[in-house]
Scaffold this motif. Structure first.
Motif, PDB file in Angstrom:
ATOM      1  N   HIS A 333      -6.272   0.574 -43.404  1.00 46.52           N
ATOM      2  CA  HIS A 333      -6.380  -0.066 -44.708  1.00 46.52           C
ATOM      3  C   HIS A 333      -5.015  -0.519 -45.194  1.00 46.52           C
ATOM      4  CE1 HIS A 333      -7.614  -0.943 -48.771  1.00 46.52           C
ATOM      5  NE2 HIS A 333      -6.646  -0.129 -49.221  1.00 46.52           N
ATOM      6  N   LEU A 334      -4.941  -1.728 -45.658  1.00 47.32           N
ATOM      7  CA  LEU A 334      -3.699  -2.254 -46.206  1.00 47.32           C
ATOM      8  C   LEU A 334      -3.979  -2.828 -47.597  1.00 47.32           C
ATOM      9  CD1 LEU A 334      -2.128  -4.091 -43.144  1.00 47.32           C
ATOM     10  CD2 LEU A 334      -1.369  -1.954 -44.183  1.00 47.32           C
ATOM     11  N   PRO A 335      -2.958  -2.852 -48.475  1.00 50.70           N
ATOM     12  CA  PRO A 335      -3.155  -3.372 -49.846  1.00 50.70           C
ATOM     13  C   PRO A 335      -3.309  -4.897 -49.854  1.00 50.70           C
ATOM     14  CG  PRO A 335      -0.848  -2.837 -49.495  1.00 50.70           C
ATOM     15  CD  PRO A 335      -1.577  -2.360 -48.265  1.00 50.70           C
ATOM     16  N   LEU A 336      -4.500  -5.341 -49.538  1.00 48.95           N
ATOM     17  CA  LEU A 336      -4.776  -6.783 -49.513  1.00 48.95           C
ATOM     18  C   LEU A 336      -4.769  -7.334 -50.931  1.00 48.95           C
ATOM     19  CD1 LEU A 336      -5.661  -9.178 -47.659  1.00 48.95           C
ATOM     20  CD2 LEU A 336      -8.010  -8.535 -48.211  1.00 48.95           C
ATOM     21  N   GLN A 337      -4.009  -8.394 -51.160  1.00 45.57           N
ATOM     22  CA  GLN A 337      -3.959  -9.014 -52.495  1.00 45.57           C
ATOM     23  C   GLN A 337      -5.058 -10.059 -52.691  1.00 45.57           C
ATOM     24  OE1 GLN A 337      -0.220 -10.709 -53.613  1.00 45.57           O
ATOM     25  NE2 GLN A 337       0.618  -8.755 -54.321  1.00 45.57           N
ATOM     26  N   ARG A 338      -5.299 -10.862 -51.672  1.00 42.66           N
ATOM     27  CA  ARG A 338      -6.292 -11.926 -51.799  1.00 42.66           C
ATOM     28  C   ARG A 338      -6.813 -12.301 -50.417  1.00 42.66           C
ATOM     29  NH1 ARG A 338      -3.332 -15.432 -53.832  1.00 42.66           N
ATOM     30  NH2 ARG A 338      -3.237 -17.157 -52.348  1.00 42.66           N
ATOM     31  N   LEU A 339      -8.094 -12.609 -50.367  1.00 38.73           N
ATOM     32  CA  LEU A 339      -8.712 -13.026 -49.119  1.00 38.73           C
ATOM     33  C   LEU A 339      -9.489 -14.314 -49.370  1.00 38.73           C
ATOM     34  CD1 LEU A 339      -9.530 -12.559 -46.146  1.00 38.73           C
ATOM     35  CD2 LEU A 339     -11.490 -11.247 -46.997  1.00 38.73           C
ATOM     36  N   TYR A 353      -3.841 -12.416 -47.656  1.00 38.02           N
ATOM     37  CA  TYR A 353      -2.541 -12.396 -48.331  1.00 38.02           C
ATOM     38  C   TYR A 353      -2.192 -10.952 -48.696  1.00 38.02           C
ATOM     39  CZ  TYR A 353      -3.208 -17.438 -48.719  1.00 38.02           C
ATOM     40  OH  TYR A 353      -3.398 -18.771 -48.432  1.00 38.02           O
ATOM     41  N   PHE A 354      -0.967 -10.517 -48.284  1.00 37.26           N
ATOM     42  CA  PHE A 354      -0.513  -9.149 -48.512  1.00 37.26           C
ATOM     43  C   PHE A 354       0.787  -9.164 -49.307  1.00 37.26           C
ATOM     44  CE2 PHE A 354      -3.042  -9.040 -44.668  1.00 37.26           C
ATOM     45  CZ  PHE A 354      -3.804  -7.889 -44.818  1.00 37.26           C
ATOM     46  N   PRO A 355       1.108  -8.058 -49.967  1.00 39.51           N
ATOM     47  CA  PRO A 355       2.415  -7.964 -50.634  1.00 39.51           C
ATOM     48  C   PRO A 355       3.541  -8.082 -49.611  1.00 39.51           C
ATOM     49  CG  PRO A 355       0.946  -6.219 -51.377  1.00 39.51           C
ATOM     50  CD  PRO A 355       0.276  -6.874 -50.205  1.00 39.51           C
ATOM     51  N   ALA A 356       4.704  -8.485 -50.096  1.00 36.85           N
ATOM     52  CA  ALA A 356       5.837  -8.710 -49.193  1.00 36.85           C
ATOM     53  C   ALA A 356       6.243  -7.445 -48.451  1.00 36.85           C
ATOM     54  CB  ALA A 356       7.021  -9.257 -49.995  1.00 36.85           C
ATOM     55  N   ASP A 357       6.039  -6.278 -49.061  1.00 30.13           N
ATOM     56  CA  ASP A 357       6.465  -5.027 -48.426  1.00 30.13           C
ATOM     57  C   ASP A 357       5.337  -4.318 -47.691  1.00 30.13           C
ATOM     58  OD1 ASP A 357       4.975  -4.445 -50.614  1.00 30.13           O
ATOM     59  OD2 ASP A 357       6.355  -2.947 -51.460  1.00 30.13           O
ATOM     60  N   PRO A 378     -16.722 -14.779 -31.618  1.00 27.27           N
ATOM     61  CA  PRO A 378     -16.732 -16.258 -31.660  1.00 27.27           C
ATOM     62  C   PRO A 378     -17.123 -16.829 -33.022  1.00 27.27           C
ATOM     63  CG  PRO A 378     -18.638 -15.421 -30.456  1.00 27.27           C
ATOM     64  CD  PRO A 378     -17.749 -14.240 -30.697  1.00 27.27           C
ATOM     65  N   CYS A 379     -17.678 -15.996 -33.922  1.00 29.66           N
ATOM     66  CA  CYS A 379     -18.021 -16.528 -35.241  1.00 29.66           C
ATOM     67  C   CYS A 379     -16.771 -16.813 -36.072  1.00 29.66           C
ATOM     68  CB  CYS A 379     -18.940 -15.554 -35.977  1.00 29.66           C
ATOM     69  SG  CYS A 379     -18.215 -13.946 -36.307  1.00 29.66           S
ATOM     70  N   TYR A 380     -15.594 -16.292 -35.628  1.00 26.23           N
ATOM     71  CA  TYR A 380     -14.334 -16.574 -36.320  1.00 26.23           C
ATOM     72  C   TYR A 380     -13.613 -17.706 -35.608  1.00 26.23           C
ATOM     73  CZ  TYR A 380     -14.733 -12.264 -39.039  1.00 26.23           C
ATOM     74  OH  TYR A 380     -15.140 -11.271 -39.903  1.00 26.23           O
ATOM     75  N   ARG A 381     -13.195 -18.685 -36.377  1.00 27.42           N
ATOM     76  CA  ARG A 381     -12.415 -19.773 -35.814  1.00 27.42           C
ATOM     77  C   ARG A 381     -10.929 -19.426 -35.820  1.00 27.42           C
ATOM     78  NH1 ARG A 381     -13.182 -25.600 -38.372  1.00 27.42           N
ATOM     79  NH2 ARG A 381     -14.954 -25.609 -36.936  1.00 27.42           N
ATOM     80  N   GLY A 382     -10.479 -18.702 -36.844  1.00 28.11           N
ATOM     81  CA  GLY A 382      -9.080 -18.334 -36.918  1.00 28.11           C
ATOM     82  C   GLY A 382      -8.839 -17.313 -38.011  1.00 28.11           C
ATOM     83  N   VAL A 383      -7.763 -16.566 -37.888  1.00 29.30           N
ATOM     84  CA  VAL A 383      -7.347 -15.591 -38.887  1.00 29.30           C
ATOM     85  C   VAL A 383      -5.853 -15.767 -39.118  1.00 29.30           C
ATOM     86  CG1 VAL A 383      -7.172 -13.162 -39.501  1.00 29.30           C
ATOM     87  CG2 VAL A 383      -9.141 -13.956 -38.176  1.00 29.30           C
ATOM     88  N   ALA A 384      -5.436 -15.852 -40.354  1.00 25.68           N
ATOM     89  CA  ALA A 384      -4.019 -16.010 -40.692  1.00 25.68           C
ATOM     90  C   ALA A 384      -3.624 -14.942 -41.704  1.00 25.68           C
ATOM     91  CB  ALA A 384      -3.749 -17.409 -41.253  1.00 25.68           C
ATOM     92  N   PHE A 385      -2.409 -14.416 -41.553  1.00 27.93           N
ATOM     93  CA  PHE A 385      -1.886 -13.404 -42.453  1.00 27.93           C
ATOM     94  C   PHE A 385      -0.635 -13.964 -43.145  1.00 27.93           C
ATOM     95  CE2 PHE A 385      -4.159 -11.193 -39.122  1.00 27.93           C
ATOM     96  CZ  PHE A 385      -4.898 -10.253 -39.827  1.00 27.93           C
ATOM     97  N   ARG A 387       2.465 -13.067 -46.255  1.00 25.87           N
ATOM     98  CA  ARG A 387       3.092 -12.171 -47.208  1.00 25.87           C
ATOM     99  C   ARG A 387       3.378 -12.934 -48.494  1.00 25.87           C
ATOM    100  NH1 ARG A 387       5.005  -7.410 -44.951  1.00 25.87           N
ATOM    101  NH2 ARG A 387       5.066  -7.354 -42.661  1.00 25.87           N
ATOM    102  N   VAL A 388       3.093 -12.310 -49.617  1.00 27.01           N
ATOM    103  CA  VAL A 388       3.274 -12.934 -50.906  1.00 27.01           C
ATOM    104  C   VAL A 388       4.484 -12.345 -51.588  1.00 27.01           C
ATOM    105  CG1 VAL A 388       2.238 -13.391 -53.169  1.00 27.01           C
ATOM    106  CG2 VAL A 388       0.795 -13.281 -51.119  1.00 27.01           C
ATOM    107  N   LEU A 389       5.460 -13.198 -51.927  1.00 30.14           N
ATOM    108  CA  LEU A 389       6.641 -12.736 -52.631  1.00 30.14           C
ATOM    109  C   LEU A 389       6.321 -12.425 -54.058  1.00 30.14           C
ATOM    110  CD1 LEU A 389       9.303 -15.275 -51.237  1.00 30.14           C
ATOM    111  CD2 LEU A 389       8.807 -12.946 -50.456  1.00 30.14           C
ATOM    112  N   GLY A 390       6.781 -11.293 -54.552  1.00 29.99           N
ATOM    113  CA  GLY A 390       6.507 -10.894 -55.943  1.00 29.99           C
ATOM    114  C   GLY A 390       7.502 -11.519 -56.896  1.00 29.99           C
ATOM    115  N   LEU A 391       7.424 -12.808 -57.122  1.00 29.53           N
ATOM    116  CA  LEU A 391       8.335 -13.520 -58.025  1.00 29.53           C
ATOM    117  C   LEU A 391       7.801 -13.566 -59.424  1.00 29.53           C
ATOM    118  CD1 LEU A 391       9.361 -16.480 -55.675  1.00 29.53           C
ATOM    119  CD2 LEU A 391      10.552 -14.319 -56.039  1.00 29.53           C
TER     120      LEU A 391
END
Length: 391
Positions: A333-339, A353-357, A378-385, A387-391
């Protein structure tokens, strides 16, 4: 942002339109009542039974006027639970009834003309005042026809137009009576049945046309081709719209109802898609005032692939399942910010999208895991991760 142009409230416009229909129809009631009374009195006194018959025809117009008053009032009522699209169909039904009545009147004239041709020698002597009354009836009916027709076209009220032609049919009958009485006084009794046959055919034709237009509306016939072209152009010219399909229209009295499937960029947000749909609605209302309601469905793909898309979507995982899949991919489990999930062409593209740290695996390890994971799913075409900077 500049304010949007204001649109008048449909309920207010409907109420004002109903009042205008009522006022025009009341003028017809007054004229028809006066003419009916005059035709009966003069017809009985002058032995002009054709005037009495014409009075009965005028009386049928009075019945039609009351139908218009009732239908116009009921048709202006706002939508309710039982009638979510309003009560405009009442006007359509009234138009159909008036059209059918024109058909009946036309057939009656044709029949009466045949009977009169066989009984020309049995007509009673007439008084010249009957001819004067016939002319007064003719002028009164012609005035009422033009007055009601102009009002019906101004208000875009087919029901009023049908009632105007009903007045014209009565004016035609008054013309027949005038010709018949004039011909009888001049020694030519055959003119009345001959004219009645011609007018009967014209009335019958008009009744068929009015009934046909009302029936087309009742079976939800769409707008003509040239109007659809203009409407399609208005929608496709709206910023953000990349395609248009499933454009459907139908009439309900003076209003037009429209359904449109607009295609937008599949990766915009839901709120932006909603904004584009509202922009389409506003553009249609401004460019096509006769269109009362517009239902805009936002699509990410054209509907020619939606049947296949729907079949494959049933087997695609939802958000909860995708979160579980991503957790197993990352290894915990990771602190996911947005999917963000993109369901396109029967497959899923996931953007996490995950926090920068956040303690994600290194890029090389993560890429190997994703490549192997996509082969197994095969139902997934792609997955991208990301990091979101906390500005």
């Amino acid at each position: 942002m500049s304010p949007l142009p204001s649109l008048s409230k449909p309920s207010d416009a409907s109420a004002e339109r109903a009042r205008a229909i009522r006022n025009i129809t009341l003028v017809g009631v007054a004229i028809n009542s006066s003419l009916t009374l005059g035709q009966i009195v003069v017809g009985l006194w002058a032995n002009a039974f054709s005037l009495v018959a014409d009075a009965m025809h005028t009386l049928s117009d009075l019945v039609a006027d009351f139908m218009v008053l009732t239908a116009g009032k009921q048709g202006a009522n706002p939508a309710d639970i039982d009638h979510p699209y309003g009560h405009g169909r009442i006007e359509t039904v009234a138009t159909l009834v008036l059209g059918v009545s024109l058909v009946v009147v036309g057939i009656g004239f044709l029949w009466a003309s045949g009977v009169r041709l066989q009984t020309m020698g049995e007509q009673p002597p007439l008084h010249p005042v009957a001819f004067v009354m016939a002319l007064v009836s003719l002028l009164g009916k012609e005035f009422l026809f033009r007055y009601t027709l102009v009002g019906g076209r101004r208000l875009n009220a087919p029901m009023l137009e049908a009632n105007a032609w009903h007045a014209r049919s009565d004016a035609a009958s008054s013309l027949v009576v005038a010709i018949g009485i004039g011909g009888s006084l001049a020694g030519y009794p055959f003119l009345e049945p001959l004219a009645a046959a011609v007018v009967g055919f014209l009335i019958l034709r008009m009744g068929v046309l009015q009934s046909w237009h009302a029936l087309r509306e009742l079976i939800d016939t769409g707008l003509p081709g040239e109007e659809l072209v203009r409407l399609r152009q208005t929608i496709t010219d709206t910023p953000g719209v990349t395609g248009l399909h499933e454009l459907r229209t139908r009439r309900m009295a003076h209003r037009v109802l429209c359904d449109a499937h607009v295609q937008v960029d599949p990766r915009i947000t839901v709120s932006e898609g909603h904004y584009i749909s509202e922009s389409v609605l506003l553009a249609v209302h401004l460019a096509h005032p006769d269109i009362g309601e517009v239902l805009v469905h936002v699509d990410t793909e054209a509907d020619d692939t939606e049947r296949l898309y729907a079949e494959r979507t049933e087997r695609l995982p939802d958000r909860t399942a995708v979160l579980a899949d991503l957790a197993s991919l990352i290894g915990g489990h990771l602190p996911l910010q947005r999917l963000q999930l993109h369901y396109l062409d029967g497959r899923i593209e996931a953007e996490a999208y995950f926090p920068a740290d956040a303690p994600l695996p290194d890029a090389e390890t993560l890429k190997r895991r994703v490549d192997a994971w996509l082969v197994e799913r095969p139902c997934y075409r792609g997955v991208a991760f990301y990091r979101v900077l906390g500005l």
